[in-house]
Enzyme design. Structure first.
Site, short mmCIF file in Angstrom:
data_model
loop_
_atom_site.label_atom_id
_atom_site.label_comp_id
_atom_site.label_asym_id
_atom_site.label_seq_id
_atom_site.Cartn_x
_atom_site.Cartn_y
_atom_site.Cartn_z
N ILE A 89 0.91 -3.64 -12.12
CA ILE A 89 1.53 -3.95 -10.85
C ILE A 89 0.47 -3.80 -9.77
CG2 ILE A 89 3.93 -3.43 -11.46
CD1 ILE A 89 3.63 -0.65 -10.46
N ASP A 90 0.65 -4.52 -8.68
CA ASP A 90 -0.37 -4.55 -7.63
C ASP A 90 -0.59 -3.18 -7.01
OD1 ASP A 90 -0.60 -7.31 -8.02
OD2 ASP A 90 0.98 -7.72 -6.56
N LYS A 91 -1.74 -3.02 -6.39
CA LYS A 91 -2.12 -1.75 -5.77
C LYS A 91 -1.03 -1.20 -4.85
CE LYS A 91 -5.35 0.14 -2.35
NZ LYS A 91 -6.43 -0.16 -1.39
#
Length: 303
Positions: free
Chosen positions: A137-139
């Site tokens: 999942i994105d930062k």
């Protein structure tokens, strides 16, 4: 580098090369064999082939088994929010602002650094920078991730992702008031030709499907739950922008004037999968992080 050879037998005619090789040694997962093929470590009749190559009688297979690559990512002690762990899998709740896996020039402070300090037996299929990681999942997205601790678990979890049987539900705040309660976005996604750091809906993209339903409507925003059917890079962020309801706080896909909340309001709240060893379906739910919940409460009060 160890070398092995095999000649295709009559009962193996027409079988995929990766299936044949993974059956030769129980310690070789199909995913690992596919990686060897892509890296040129497998030859058929002295020629490189693709992972979907169909075997013919008396094909001569050469397998050059690479030496295990030394992991050059430093373990770092972190206070990880572990939701579940056993000998095969681990489920962790990633905080907003943390990168999942290292990249060249950025090899500290990531979830992988913390996982390496927490457990020494991560699956190494994804290489030195991404041990055990089967999805990401994105930062600036918070929430649940499943991590493989061995090759058996890795192959099972990857196959479940490919077969679209993993449950992945996200909570999000989007700009605008969505009038209908339910919707499905079926629009292909690929890298944006004009902006290579971004993704976009394009005709030549890979199939991407997101289902959503409205949880609550506010004055200028909507609280939604999105369920992934596929898992393309930035999928929810790209899809919600595509239908005119971009994520609040999103610096890449949101409007120029958005909420200053340090990144997109997106939380991977529900994760479910079949356990690789027991075959039991397991589902986990992580509550909204405090800052996300505070935003929801503020939007309610401002109605």
């Amino acid at each position: 580098m160890e070398k092995m050879e095999h000649t295709i037998l009559e009962e193996q005619i027409g079988e995929r090369i990766d299936k044949v090789l993974s059956a030769l040694n129980k310690e070789w997962s199909r995913t690992q064999v596919q990686q060897w093929i892509k890296e040129g470590h497998v030859l058929v009749n002295e020629q490189q082939i693709k992972t979907n190559y169909k075997c013919a009688l008396n094909d001569r297979i050469e397998i050059m088994i690479p030496e295990p690559e030394e992991l050059d990512v430093v373990p770092e002690e972190m206070d990880l929010d572990i939701f579940y762990e056993d000998q095969d899998v681990l489920v962790v709740n990633k905080p907003k602002g943390m990168v999942v896996h290292p990249a060249p020039g950025h090899v500290t402070g990531t979830l992988v650094n913390g996982l390496m300090a927490h457990c020494k037996d991560l699956s190494g299929i994804n290489g030195v920078m991404r041990p055990g990681i089967v999805h990401r999942i994105d930062k600036d997205t918070s929430g649940l991730l499943m991590v493989a601790k061995n090759d058996l678990a890795h192959e099972s979890l990857v196959n479940q992702l490919v077969d679209k049987t993993v449950t992945r539900k996200y909570r999000a705040i989007v700009h605008g008031v969505i009038p209908h309660d339910y919707g499905t976005i079926d629009a292909p996604i690929a890298r944006d030709q004009k902006e290579r750091q971004s993704m976009a809906v394009t005709d030549n993209g890979k199939k991407a499907v997101t289902h959503f339903h409205v949880l609550e409507r506010f004055t200028d925003f909507t609280f939604v739950e999105c369920q992934l059917e596929t898992g393309r890079t930035h999928q929810i962020r790209v899809h919600m922008k595509y239908i005119g309801y971009p994520l609040a706080g999103d610096p890449k896909y949101g409007p120029r004037k958005t909420l200053n909340i340090g990144g997109q309001a997106l939380h991977a709240g529900i994760l479910g999968f079949v356990h690789p060893r027991s075959g039991e379906y397991m589902e986990f739910e992580a509550p909204l992080p405090p800052n996300f919940q505070k935003l929801v409460d503020q939007l309610k009060n401002n109605r």
